[in-house]
Enzyme design. Sequence first.
Site, mmCIF file in Angstrom:
data_model
loop_
_atom_site.group_PDB
_atom_site.id
_atom_site.type_symbol
_atom_site.label_atom_id
_atom_site.label_comp_id
_atom_site.label_asym_id
_atom_site.label_seq_id
_atom_site.Cartn_x
_atom_site.Cartn_y
_atom_site.Cartn_z
ATOM 1 N N SER A 137 54.405 -22.857 18.920
ATOM 2 C CA SER A 137 53.833 -21.538 19.206
ATOM 3 C C SER A 137 53.478 -20.809 17.909
ATOM 4 O O SER A 137 54.248 -20.818 16.947
ATOM 5 C CB SER A 137 54.849 -20.701 19.985
ATOM 6 O OG SER A 137 54.398 -19.362 20.062
ATOM 7 N N SER A 197 52.998 -17.585 17.961
ATOM 8 C CA SER A 197 53.408 -16.184 18.155
ATOM 9 C C SER A 197 54.481 -15.718 17.164
ATOM 10 O O SER A 197 54.405 -14.582 16.675
ATOM 11 C CB SER A 197 53.875 -15.962 19.593
ATOM 12 O OG SER A 197 52.776 -16.118 20.462
ATOM 13 N N LYS A 234 55.384 -18.429 33.290
ATOM 14 C CA LYS A 234 54.695 -17.144 33.523
ATOM 15 C C LYS A 234 54.796 -16.665 34.974
ATOM 16 O O LYS A 234 54.812 -15.468 35.220
ATOM 17 C CB LYS A 234 53.219 -17.267 33.130
ATOM 18 C CG LYS A 234 52.997 -17.384 31.637
ATOM 19 C CD LYS A 234 51.510 -17.365 31.312
ATOM 20 C CE LYS A 234 51.290 -17.593 29.833
ATOM 21 N NZ LYS A 234 49.897 -17.419 29.428
ATOM 22 N N GLU A 277 50.927 -3.548 38.077
ATOM 23 C CA GLU A 277 49.954 -3.875 39.140
ATOM 24 C C GLU A 277 49.098 -5.097 38.801
ATOM 25 O O GLU A 277 48.912 -5.986 39.621
ATOM 26 C CB GLU A 277 49.025 -2.683 39.382
ATOM 27 C CG GLU A 277 49.504 -1.712 40.444
ATOM 28 C CD GLU A 277 49.968 -2.354 41.747
ATOM 29 O OE1 GLU A 277 49.165 -3.054 42.386
ATOM 30 O OE2 GLU A 277 51.147 -2.158 42.124
ATOM 31 N N ASP A 329 46.950 -11.322 28.893
ATOM 32 C CA ASP A 329 46.049 -12.437 28.566
ATOM 33 C C ASP A 329 44.568 -12.111 28.820
ATOM 34 O O ASP A 329 43.712 -12.381 27.983
ATOM 35 C CB ASP A 329 46.417 -13.678 29.387
ATOM 36 C CG ASP A 329 47.670 -14.371 28.859
ATOM 37 O OD1 ASP A 329 47.941 -14.274 27.649
ATOM 38 O OD2 ASP A 329 48.372 -15.017 29.659
ATOM 39 N N ALA A 365 39.492 -22.570 37.924
ATOM 40 C CA ALA A 365 40.016 -21.535 38.819
ATOM 41 C C ALA A 365 41.539 -21.560 38.828
ATOM 42 O O ALA A 365 42.175 -21.249 39.826
ATOM 43 C CB ALA A 365 39.460 -21.750 40.224
ATOM 44 N N GLY A 383 45.408 -20.683 36.667
ATOM 45 C CA GLY A 383 46.114 -19.465 36.282
ATOM 46 C C GLY A 383 45.385 -18.690 35.198
ATOM 47 O O GLY A 383 45.297 -17.455 35.253
ATOM 48 N N ALA A 384 44.847 -19.382 34.218
ATOM 49 C CA ALA A 384 44.177 -18.695 33.109
ATOM 50 C C ALA A 384 42.924 -17.984 33.605
ATOM 51 O O ALA A 384 42.670 -16.824 33.254
ATOM 52 C CB ALA A 384 43.831 -19.700 32.019
ATOM 53 N N ILE A 421 39.021 -21.064 26.087
ATOM 54 C CA ILE A 421 40.305 -20.383 25.869
ATOM 55 C C ILE A 421 41.261 -21.194 24.996
ATOM 56 O O ILE A 421 42.319 -20.718 24.627
ATOM 57 C CB ILE A 421 40.994 -20.015 27.205
ATOM 58 C CG1 ILE A 421 41.295 -21.251 28.034
ATOM 59 C CG2 ILE A 421 40.153 -19.017 27.974
ATOM 60 C CD1 ILE A 421 42.290 -20.966 29.161
ATOM 61 N N GLY A 456 39.600 -19.920 21.445
ATOM 62 C CA GLY A 456 40.687 -19.185 22.090
ATOM 63 C C GLY A 456 41.625 -18.428 21.156
ATOM 64 O O GLY A 456 42.559 -17.766 21.617
HETATM 65 P P1 ATR Z 1 45.776 -22.956 33.555
HETATM 66 O O1 ATR Z 1 46.986 -22.133 33.819
HETATM 67 O O2 ATR Z 1 45.593 -23.357 32.117
HETATM 68 O O3 ATR Z 1 44.538 -22.333 34.125
HETATM 69 P P2 ATR Z 1 45.932 -24.707 35.832
HETATM 70 O O4 ATR Z 1 46.348 -23.531 36.655
HETATM 71 O O5 ATR Z 1 46.663 -26.000 35.982
HETATM 72 O O6 ATR Z 1 46.009 -24.361 34.295
HETATM 73 O O7 ATR Z 1 44.378 -24.941 36.094
HETATM 74 C C1 ATR Z 1 43.674 -26.008 35.538
HETATM 75 C C2 ATR Z 1 42.169 -25.865 35.842
HETATM 76 O O8 ATR Z 1 41.508 -26.965 35.197
HETATM 77 C C3 ATR Z 1 41.806 -25.955 37.314
HETATM 78 O O9 ATR Z 1 40.672 -25.157 37.573
HETATM 79 C C4 ATR Z 1 41.479 -27.443 37.471
HETATM 80 O O10 ATR Z 1 40.596 -27.739 38.539
HETATM 81 P P3 ATR Z 1 41.149 -28.112 40.030
HETATM 82 O O11 ATR Z 1 41.381 -26.801 40.722
HETATM 83 O O12 ATR Z 1 40.073 -28.904 40.619
HETATM 84 O O13 ATR Z 1 42.424 -28.913 39.802
HETATM 85 C C5 ATR Z 1 40.757 -27.686 36.162
HETATM 86 N N1 ATR Z 1 40.743 -29.111 35.788
HETATM 87 C C6 ATR Z 1 41.796 -29.884 35.437
HETATM 88 N N2 ATR Z 1 41.391 -31.127 35.129
HETATM 89 C C7 ATR Z 1 40.043 -31.134 35.295
HETATM 90 C C8 ATR Z 1 39.020 -32.141 35.143
HETATM 91 N N3 ATR Z 1 39.324 -33.381 34.745
HETATM 92 N N4 ATR Z 1 37.735 -31.784 35.388
HETATM 93 C C9 ATR Z 1 37.399 -30.539 35.792
HETATM 94 N N5 ATR Z 1 38.325 -29.551 35.965
HETATM 95 C C10 ATR Z 1 39.622 -29.851 35.718
#
Ligand code: ATR
Length: 276
Positions: free
Chosen positions: A15, A17, A66, A78, A103, A125, A127-128, A213, A236
């Site tokens: 890290s 940080s 997290k 919120e 974040d 889509a 967590g980030a 990121i 990022g």
């Molecule tokens: P984070 O907290 O970093 O966002 P996460 O919640 O595990 O991590 O989300 C990973 C993201 O990367 C998701 O949008 C995932 O897509 P899926 O919803 O289809 O799983 C995407 N992802 C992971 N591997 C991928 C790949 N090989 N090609 C395209 N998208 C990928």
Amino acid sequence: MKKWFAVIGNPIAHSLSPYMHDTWLQELEMEATYIPIHVEEGKLEEAVQALKLLGCSGWNVTVPYKEAIIPFLDEIDESAKHIGAVNTVVKTVDGKFVGYNTDGFGFIQSLGPIKADDRILMLGAGGAARGIVHAFKQRGFKNIAIANRTYANAEKLVEDLQIGQALTLQEAEDNLELFDIIVQTTSLGMKSNSTTLPIKLNKIKEDAIVADIVYNPLVTPFLEEAEKYNVRTINGLGMLVHQGALAFSYWNELNPDSDEMILRLTEQLGGNYVNR
Ligand code: ATR
């Protein structure tokens, strides 16, 4: 007692940080320190109890805790509630521990000046992405598309946050010229030797901004691809520093120097790469 802060996660050894916050604490001549704490799997609750007991004034939370930390805090802001994740814990004057998420704000700060009517394309889509979309919504941005490998996860994010439009990655690629800001949040960004990209960029607008990121590597495969089109790229590191600066200001009521820190960390990561 001397104030102390921490970051908890697993792994935590790499890290940035502790360096960042310790440097700011010194620069601002504060009698305090910031330490990394590795929390073993299954030991989060005990770790949080220990932090409280030992007088920690506030801490950051990183992967994979997290979301899991939420039940162990007294209050959740919120935004953090909507996002479902906390990256900063603040001890209030009356001894309560409150969870925030800095974040998304950090990410938007890292973009520099942008316009409220800019059209945004999120790739991913998870967590980030959730934290960033929420922050865009809070700032009044309305034009947000979320493209994801698993379309249903993009739809869920749109539904949960009540903003934006879900797309497949193919639809995003085919309509890329519609977007001003493209944000890469998928796990593909982290594989430095991977040649796989979430989408092709051949339809990109010449004045688009492309952000990833990930900060290690400083130039991800996606940003490397974007550079071929001569568009503005943002890694990022700015998000890391700006989310940290907001956490620092919650704890200490002082704003540290983020721009200088981005330059220092860029150097530490072996780059002379500066976001254009
Ligand atoms: P984070 O907290 O970093 O966002 P996460 O919640 O595990 O991590 O989300 C990973 C993201 O990367 C998701 O949008 C995932 O897509 P899926 O919803 O289809 O799983 C995407 N992802 C992971 N591997 C991928 C790949 N090989 N090609 C395209 N998208 C990928």
